[in-house]
Design a protein around this motif. Structure first.
Motif, PDB file in Angstrom:
ATOM      1  N   VAL A 169     -42.251  32.397 -29.798  1.00 51.36           N
ATOM      2  CA  VAL A 169     -40.961  32.822 -29.243  1.00 51.36           C
ATOM      3  C   VAL A 169     -40.826  32.336 -27.797  1.00 51.36           C
ATOM      4  O   VAL A 169     -39.773  31.820 -27.401  1.00 51.36           O
ATOM      5  CB  VAL A 169     -40.800  34.354 -29.327  1.00 51.36           C
ATOM      6  N   LEU A 170     -41.875  32.480 -27.002  1.00 50.03           N
ATOM      7  CA  LEU A 170     -41.839  32.015 -25.620  1.00 50.03           C
ATOM      8  C   LEU A 170     -41.604  30.512 -25.554  1.00 50.03           C
ATOM      9  O   LEU A 170     -40.847  30.025 -24.703  1.00 50.03           O
ATOM     10  CB  LEU A 170     -43.127  32.388 -24.891  1.00 50.03           C
ATOM     11  N   ASP A 171     -42.230  29.755 -26.466  1.00 46.90           N
ATOM     12  CA  ASP A 171     -42.009  28.311 -26.522  1.00 46.90           C
ATOM     13  C   ASP A 171     -40.557  27.988 -26.863  1.00 46.90           C
ATOM     14  O   ASP A 171     -39.957  27.096 -26.268  1.00 46.90           O
ATOM     15  CB  ASP A 171     -42.922  27.648 -27.558  1.00 46.90           C
ATOM     16  N   ILE A 172     -39.989  28.712 -27.819  1.00 50.52           N
ATOM     17  CA  ILE A 172     -38.605  28.467 -28.226  1.00 50.52           C
ATOM     18  C   ILE A 172     -37.656  28.711 -27.056  1.00 50.52           C
ATOM     19  O   ILE A 172     -36.678  27.995 -26.875  1.00 50.52           O
ATOM     20  CB  ILE A 172     -38.227  29.354 -29.436  1.00 50.52           C
ATOM     21  N   VAL A 173     -37.953  29.690 -26.229  1.00 49.45           N
ATOM     22  CA  VAL A 173     -37.073  30.020 -25.109  1.00 49.45           C
ATOM     23  C   VAL A 173     -37.347  29.133 -23.897  1.00 49.45           C
ATOM     24  O   VAL A 173     -36.417  28.577 -23.310  1.00 49.45           O
ATOM     25  CB  VAL A 173     -37.223  31.509 -24.722  1.00 49.45           C
ATOM     26  N   PHE A 174     -38.619  28.964 -23.499  1.00 51.29           N
ATOM     27  CA  PHE A 174     -38.931  28.375 -22.202  1.00 51.29           C
ATOM     28  C   PHE A 174     -39.538  26.976 -22.203  1.00 51.29           C
ATOM     29  O   PHE A 174     -39.727  26.415 -21.124  1.00 51.29           O
ATOM     30  CB  PHE A 174     -39.889  29.303 -21.434  1.00 51.29           C
ATOM     31  N   ASP A 175     -39.865  26.390 -23.325  1.00 50.79           N
ATOM     32  CA  ASP A 175     -40.498  25.075 -23.344  1.00 50.79           C
ATOM     33  C   ASP A 175     -39.619  24.048 -22.625  1.00 50.79           C
ATOM     34  O   ASP A 175     -38.437  23.946 -22.914  1.00 50.79           O
ATOM     35  CB  ASP A 175     -40.753  24.637 -24.785  1.00 50.79           C
ATOM     36  N   PRO A 176     -40.172  23.284 -21.679  1.00 55.58           N
ATOM     37  CA  PRO A 176     -39.347  22.341 -20.922  1.00 55.58           C
ATOM     38  C   PRO A 176     -38.764  21.213 -21.772  1.00 55.58           C
ATOM     39  O   PRO A 176     -37.717  20.668 -21.434  1.00 55.58           O
ATOM     40  CB  PRO A 176     -40.292  21.760 -19.874  1.00 55.58           C
ATOM     41  N   ALA A 177     -39.428  20.842 -22.849  1.00 50.52           N
ATOM     42  CA  ALA A 177     -38.937  19.748 -23.677  1.00 50.52           C
ATOM     43  C   ALA A 177     -37.996  20.220 -24.779  1.00 50.52           C
ATOM     44  O   ALA A 177     -36.999  19.558 -25.079  1.00 50.52           O
ATOM     45  CB  ALA A 177     -40.119  19.001 -24.289  1.00 50.52           C
ATOM     46  N   LEU A 178     -38.302  21.342 -25.410  1.00 49.12           N
ATOM     47  CA  LEU A 178     -37.552  21.761 -26.599  1.00 49.12           C
ATOM     48  C   LEU A 178     -36.945  23.154 -26.506  1.00 49.12           C
ATOM     49  O   LEU A 178     -36.306  23.603 -27.449  1.00 49.12           O
ATOM     50  CB  LEU A 178     -38.485  21.714 -27.817  1.00 49.12           C
ATOM     51  N   GLY A 179     -37.124  23.844 -25.396  1.00 51.22           N
ATOM     52  CA  GLY A 179     -36.691  25.229 -25.282  1.00 51.22           C
ATOM     53  C   GLY A 179     -35.189  25.390 -25.141  1.00 51.22           C
ATOM     54  O   GLY A 179     -34.462  24.482 -24.731  1.00 51.22           O
ATOM     55  N   VAL A 180     -34.716  26.570 -25.488  1.00 50.76           N
ATOM     56  CA  VAL A 180     -33.300  26.909 -25.449  1.00 50.76           C
ATOM     57  C   VAL A 180     -32.757  26.827 -24.024  1.00 50.76           C
ATOM     58  O   VAL A 180     -31.667  26.300 -23.788  1.00 50.76           O
ATOM     59  CB  VAL A 180     -33.074  28.322 -26.041  1.00 50.76           C
ATOM     60  N   VAL A 181     -33.498  27.337 -23.055  1.00 53.77           N
ATOM     61  CA  VAL A 181     -33.045  27.317 -21.667  1.00 53.77           C
ATOM     62  C   VAL A 181     -32.887  25.873 -21.189  1.00 53.77           C
ATOM     63  O   VAL A 181     -31.854  25.502 -20.622  1.00 53.77           O
ATOM     64  CB  VAL A 181     -34.011  28.103 -20.741  1.00 53.77           C
ATOM     65  N   ALA A 182     -33.877  25.035 -21.425  1.00 49.45           N
ATOM     66  CA  ALA A 182     -33.821  23.635 -20.997  1.00 49.45           C
ATOM     67  C   ALA A 182     -32.676  22.889 -21.685  1.00 49.45           C
ATOM     68  O   ALA A 182     -31.989  22.079 -21.053  1.00 49.45           O
ATOM     69  CB  ALA A 182     -35.149  22.941 -21.279  1.00 49.45           C
ATOM     70  N   ASP A 183     -32.461  23.164 -22.977  1.00 54.55           N
ATOM     71  CA  ASP A 183     -31.353  22.517 -23.695  1.00 54.55           C
ATOM     72  C   ASP A 183     -30.016  22.855 -23.053  1.00 54.55           C
ATOM     73  O   ASP A 183     -29.168  21.988 -22.870  1.00 54.55           O
ATOM     74  CB  ASP A 183     -31.330  22.952 -25.168  1.00 54.55           C
ATOM     75  N   GLU A 184     -29.816  24.121 -22.722  1.00 58.78           N
ATOM     76  CA  GLU A 184     -28.544  24.554 -22.141  1.00 58.78           C
ATOM     77  C   GLU A 184     -28.346  23.966 -20.747  1.00 58.78           C
ATOM     78  O   GLU A 184     -27.250  23.522 -20.405  1.00 58.78           O
ATOM     79  CB  GLU A 184     -28.474  26.086 -22.097  1.00 58.78           C
ATOM     80  N   LEU A 185     -29.394  23.936 -19.930  1.00 57.95           N
ATOM     81  CA  LEU A 185     -29.286  23.363 -18.593  1.00 57.95           C
ATOM     82  C   LEU A 185     -29.019  21.866 -18.666  1.00 57.95           C
ATOM     83  O   LEU A 185     -28.231  21.324 -17.884  1.00 57.95           O
ATOM     84  CB  LEU A 185     -30.558  23.627 -17.780  1.00 57.95           C
ATOM     85  N   ASP A 186     -29.650  21.191 -19.616  1.00 51.92           N
ATOM     86  CA  ASP A 186     -29.450  19.755 -19.799  1.00 51.92           C
ATOM     87  C   ASP A 186     -28.009  19.448 -20.193  1.00 51.92           C
ATOM     88  O   ASP A 186     -27.452  18.420 -19.811  1.00 51.92           O
ATOM     89  CB  ASP A 186     -30.419  19.222 -20.859  1.00 51.92           C
ATOM     90  N   ALA A 187     -27.386  20.365 -20.934  1.00 48.68           N
ATOM     91  CA  ALA A 187     -25.995  20.191 -21.357  1.00 48.68           C
ATOM     92  C   ALA A 187     -25.010  20.584 -20.258  1.00 48.68           C
ATOM     93  O   ALA A 187     -23.803  20.499 -20.447  1.00 48.68           O
ATOM     94  CB  ALA A 187     -25.731  21.014 -22.618  1.00 48.68           C
ATOM     95  N   GLY A 188     -25.521  21.042 -19.120  1.00 44.07           N
ATOM     96  CA  GLY A 188     -24.657  21.401 -18.003  1.00 44.07           C
ATOM     97  C   GLY A 188     -24.249  22.857 -17.966  1.00 44.07           C
ATOM     98  O   GLY A 188     -23.424  23.245 -17.154  1.00 44.07           O
TER      99      GLY A 188
END
Length: 94
Positions: A24-43
């Protein structure tokens, strides 16, 4: 606290296994595949009520100096991740 210690604490509080909590922590915080990183990358932003907001900020190009040679250089513009703590988190810490 590192990721495995956090997974252990999440598992103890949630009833999940430590392996599931780490997943779960990987799904949320992983820099390559995590939900947070995906959203920040999308702006976008990620707001967690009472905890804080993760966002991507933009720093414009600027001039600087090479400390070794003293030569003037241009530092390129870039986007960078930022976190702003919510009032609830600030109040608890202080």
């Amino acid at each position: 606290m590192n990721k495995s210690e956090m997974a252990r604490k999440v598992a103890a509080k949630s009833g999940l296994t430590q392996a599931k909590a780490a997943e779960v922590l990987d799904i949320v915080f992983d820099p390559a595949l995590g939900v947070v990183a995906d959203e920040l990358d999308a702006g976008g932003k990620v707001s967690i009520g009472g905890f804080g907001t993760f966002e991507a900020r933009h720093r414009g190009a600027r001039s600087g100096r090479n400390p070794r040679t003293g030569e003037s250089i241009t530092i390129a513009a870039k986007r960078y991740p930022a976190f702003k703590a919510a009032k609830g988190l600030k109040d608890r810490i202080s």
